[in-house]
Design a protein around this motif. Structure first.
Motif, short mmCIF file in Angstrom:
data_model
loop_
_atom_site.label_atom_id
_atom_site.label_comp_id
_atom_site.label_asym_id
_atom_site.label_seq_id
_atom_site.Cartn_x
_atom_site.Cartn_y
_atom_site.Cartn_z
N PHE A 122 -8.27 29.14 -6.91
CA PHE A 122 -7.76 28.01 -6.34
C PHE A 122 -6.84 28.64 -5.29
CE2 PHE A 122 -4.06 25.09 -6.14
CZ PHE A 122 -4.71 23.85 -5.65
N ASP A 123 -6.04 29.58 -5.49
CA ASP A 123 -5.26 30.23 -4.50
C ASP A 123 -6.06 30.64 -3.20
OD1 ASP A 123 -2.76 31.78 -3.74
OD2 ASP A 123 -4.32 33.43 -3.82
N ARG A 124 -7.38 31.00 -3.34
CA ARG A 124 -7.95 31.57 -2.11
C ARG A 124 -8.47 30.17 -1.59
NH1 ARG A 124 -6.62 35.02 -0.01
NH2 ARG A 124 -4.69 34.24 -1.25
N TYR A 125 -8.76 29.34 -2.21
CA TYR A 125 -9.26 27.85 -1.72
C TYR A 125 -8.20 27.40 -0.75
CZ TYR A 125 -9.88 22.96 -1.16
OH TYR A 125 -9.97 21.73 -0.78
N VAL A 126 -6.85 27.13 -1.41
CA VAL A 126 -5.86 26.85 -0.40
C VAL A 126 -5.54 27.67 0.56
CG1 VAL A 126 -3.54 26.17 -0.32
CG2 VAL A 126 -4.78 25.57 -2.49
N ALA A 127 -5.70 28.94 0.44
CA ALA A 127 -5.12 29.89 1.50
C ALA A 127 -5.99 29.95 2.76
CB ALA A 127 -5.05 31.53 0.72
N ILE A 128 -7.32 29.57 2.63
CA ILE A 128 -8.36 29.48 3.47
C ILE A 128 -8.69 28.16 3.89
CG2 ILE A 128 -10.85 29.98 3.97
CD1 ILE A 128 -10.67 32.32 2.24
N GLY A 201 -17.45 26.15 -32.00
CA GLY A 201 -17.49 27.58 -31.06
C GLY A 201 -18.17 27.15 -29.79
N LEU A 202 -19.09 26.32 -29.81
CA LEU A 202 -20.03 25.98 -28.53
C LEU A 202 -19.12 25.34 -27.67
CD1 LEU A 202 -23.09 26.70 -27.52
CD2 LEU A 202 -23.53 24.40 -28.38
N PHE A 203 -18.34 24.23 -28.34
CA PHE A 203 -17.44 23.51 -27.49
C PHE A 203 -16.35 24.47 -26.68
CE2 PHE A 203 -13.41 21.38 -27.29
CZ PHE A 203 -13.58 20.48 -26.52
N VAL A 204 -15.83 25.10 -27.56
CA VAL A 204 -14.79 26.03 -26.94
C VAL A 204 -15.24 26.95 -25.74
CG1 VAL A 204 -13.35 28.05 -27.45
CG2 VAL A 204 -13.44 26.11 -29.18
N ALA A 205 -16.45 27.56 -25.78
CA ALA A 205 -17.21 28.19 -24.80
C ALA A 205 -17.30 27.53 -23.50
CB ALA A 205 -18.44 28.70 -25.31
N PHE A 206 -17.94 26.42 -23.73
CA PHE A 206 -18.04 25.54 -22.61
C PHE A 206 -16.75 25.05 -21.93
CE2 PHE A 206 -22.32 25.72 -23.94
CZ PHE A 206 -23.15 25.88 -22.39
N ALA A 207 -15.84 24.59 -22.85
CA ALA A 207 -14.37 23.87 -22.40
C ALA A 207 -13.87 24.69 -21.64
CB ALA A 207 -14.01 23.45 -23.75
N ILE A 208 -13.74 26.20 -21.87
CA ILE A 208 -13.03 27.18 -21.18
C ILE A 208 -14.02 27.89 -20.24
CG2 ILE A 208 -11.92 29.20 -21.47
CD1 ILE A 208 -10.87 28.36 -24.27
N LEU A 209 -14.75 28.58 -20.67
CA LEU A 209 -15.50 29.56 -19.76
C LEU A 209 -16.56 28.59 -18.85
CD1 LEU A 209 -16.98 32.47 -21.90
CD2 LEU A 209 -15.00 32.27 -20.66
N GLY A 210 -17.29 27.76 -19.39
CA GLY A 210 -18.13 26.88 -18.61
C GLY A 210 -17.42 25.65 -17.46
N PHE A 211 -16.22 25.49 -18.24
CA PHE A 211 -15.58 24.54 -17.23
C PHE A 211 -14.94 25.41 -15.97
CE2 PHE A 211 -11.26 23.08 -15.81
CZ PHE A 211 -11.30 21.78 -15.59
N ASP A 212 -14.20 26.51 -16.24
CA ASP A 212 -13.79 27.28 -15.25
C ASP A 212 -15.02 27.79 -14.34
OD1 ASP A 212 -11.48 27.02 -16.73
OD2 ASP A 212 -11.31 29.02 -17.56
N MET A 213 -16.16 28.23 -14.82
CA MET A 213 -17.19 28.69 -13.97
C MET A 213 -17.47 27.66 -13.13
SD MET A 213 -20.64 30.47 -14.78
CE MET A 213 -21.50 28.94 -15.37
N ILE A 214 -17.65 26.46 -13.57
CA ILE A 214 -18.10 25.50 -12.48
C ILE A 214 -17.05 25.11 -11.43
CG2 ILE A 214 -18.37 22.94 -12.47
CD1 ILE A 214 -19.52 23.07 -15.36
N PHE A 215 -15.66 25.26 -11.91
CA PHE A 215 -14.74 24.89 -10.78
C PHE A 215 -14.64 26.20 -9.67
CE2 PHE A 215 -13.88 21.25 -13.38
CZ PHE A 215 -13.62 20.20 -12.29
N VAL A 216 -14.74 27.35 -10.30
CA VAL A 216 -14.85 28.48 -9.42
C VAL A 216 -15.81 28.33 -8.61
CG1 VAL A 216 -14.86 30.96 -9.28
CG2 VAL A 216 -13.45 29.95 -11.12
N PHE A 217 -16.99 27.89 -8.94
CA PHE A 217 -18.10 27.71 -8.39
C PHE A 217 -17.88 26.80 -7.32
CE2 PHE A 217 -22.56 26.26 -7.51
CZ PHE A 217 -23.07 27.59 -7.06
#
Length: 309
Positions: A122-128, A201-217
């Motif tokens: 997000f920092d790189r997105y705003v900076a650019i 456990g599946l929910f936690v993986a997607f709520a954290i890693l999946g969510f973050d990966m999508i928004f970084v992408f």
């Protein structure tokens, strides 16, 4: 600990065997892992000394890097000591509560690291994409709120995992085929119905890693779109260069994370390959982060040269 017909009721201890299939060579495997941990410890401690004392580094990107360094140090401390005592001294026994505590810290710190990578994107997105408002958006208060939000998210979501495991009383085995306590490795020991544990456990993986990966992408799609529309080639190269470090760490972190996650649940990867890769995924990024991010920063390089020579 009571046992009946090869089942265990409320076990007090568990046994970590290390790397199944490689027990005869894991003594030697411990040395490269020790080297990686030492690099991670020295590199991240150095960052935590440099960033607060160098005024030119009091920027959002480097503040997030300092938080990432703390997270990486925590991961090394949570994993390495017990893993190396298993490899070198055969100290495989571990209290069940200590195992759940290690499980919590490993997964919570893993979730925290994912959140910080999202914040850096997000920092790189705003900076650019919106450089004139970068300072106005990423204020000190906003940075504190982001870090606290990521820490609370990881703590709350991951904290329920050991609580659910504590509700399981009957186990078919107390031998964990791993060199540290990982959620699914412990869940697989249960004799009872653990569908809730697996689903959560599946929910936690997607709520954290999946969510973050999508928004970084998404962030990088927008960044690349903005970069490719810059009028000057030099400006495009400079803007892209500021993102290369983060892209490398992002790809390494998420590719290995999801490989480890899916192979544990659905794959047929050999145990030793899965454990080696999952351990590399947790320990190598803490060693690479200060190298990749730090050595590309002129101020950090200068302070390192001054410190060494």
């Amino acid at each position: 600990m009571g046992s009946t017909n090869m089942t265990y009721l409320n076990p007090m201890t568990v046994t970590l065997i290390g790397i199944p299939g490689l027990e005869h060579v894991q003594f030697w495997i411990g040395f490269p892992f020790l080297g990686v941990c030492l690099v991670a410890l020295l590199g991240n401690i150095f960052l935590l000394i440099i960033i607060p004392t160098e005024r030119s580094l009091h920027q959002p990107m480097y503040i997030f890097l300092a938080v990432l360094a703390v997270t990486d140090l925590g991961l090394c401390v949570a994993i390495a000591p017990k893993m190396l005592t298993i490899f070198w001294f055969g100290s495989c026994s571990m209290a069940f509560d200590a195992c759940l505590t290690q499980l919590f810290f490993i997964h919570a710190l893993q979730g925290m690291e994912s959140g910080i990578l999202l914040a850096m994107a997000f920092d790189r997105y705003v900076a650019i994409c919106d450089p004139l408002r970068h300072t106005a958006i990423l204020t000190p208060l906003f940075l504190v709120q982001v870090v606290l939000m990521m820490a609370i998210r990881a703590t709350v979501l991951v904290g329920i995992l050991p609580i659910l495991l504590k509700r399981v009383h009957l186990f078919q085995s107390v031998v964990i085929l791993h060199c540290y306590c990982e959620h699914m490795a412990v869940v697989k020991l249960a004799e009872e119905d653990v569908r809730i544990n697996k689903s959560y456990g599946l929910f936690v993986a997607f709520a954290i890693l999946g969510f973050d990966m999508i928004f970084v992408f998404i962030s990088y799609i927008l960044i690349f779109w903005a970069v490719f529309h810059l009028p000057q080639k030099e400006a495009r190269l400079k803007a892209f260069n500021t993102c290369t470090c983060h892209i490398v760490i992002f790809l390494e972190f998420y590719i290995l994370a999801f490989f480890s996650f899916f192979s544990h649940r659905f794959g047929h990867v050999s145990s030793y390959a899965h454990i080696l890769l999952s351990t590399i995924y947790l320990l190598v990024p803490p060693a690479l982060n200060p190298i990749v991010y730090g050595m590309k920063t002129k101020e950090i390089r200068r302070r390192l040269i001054r410190f060494v020579f």
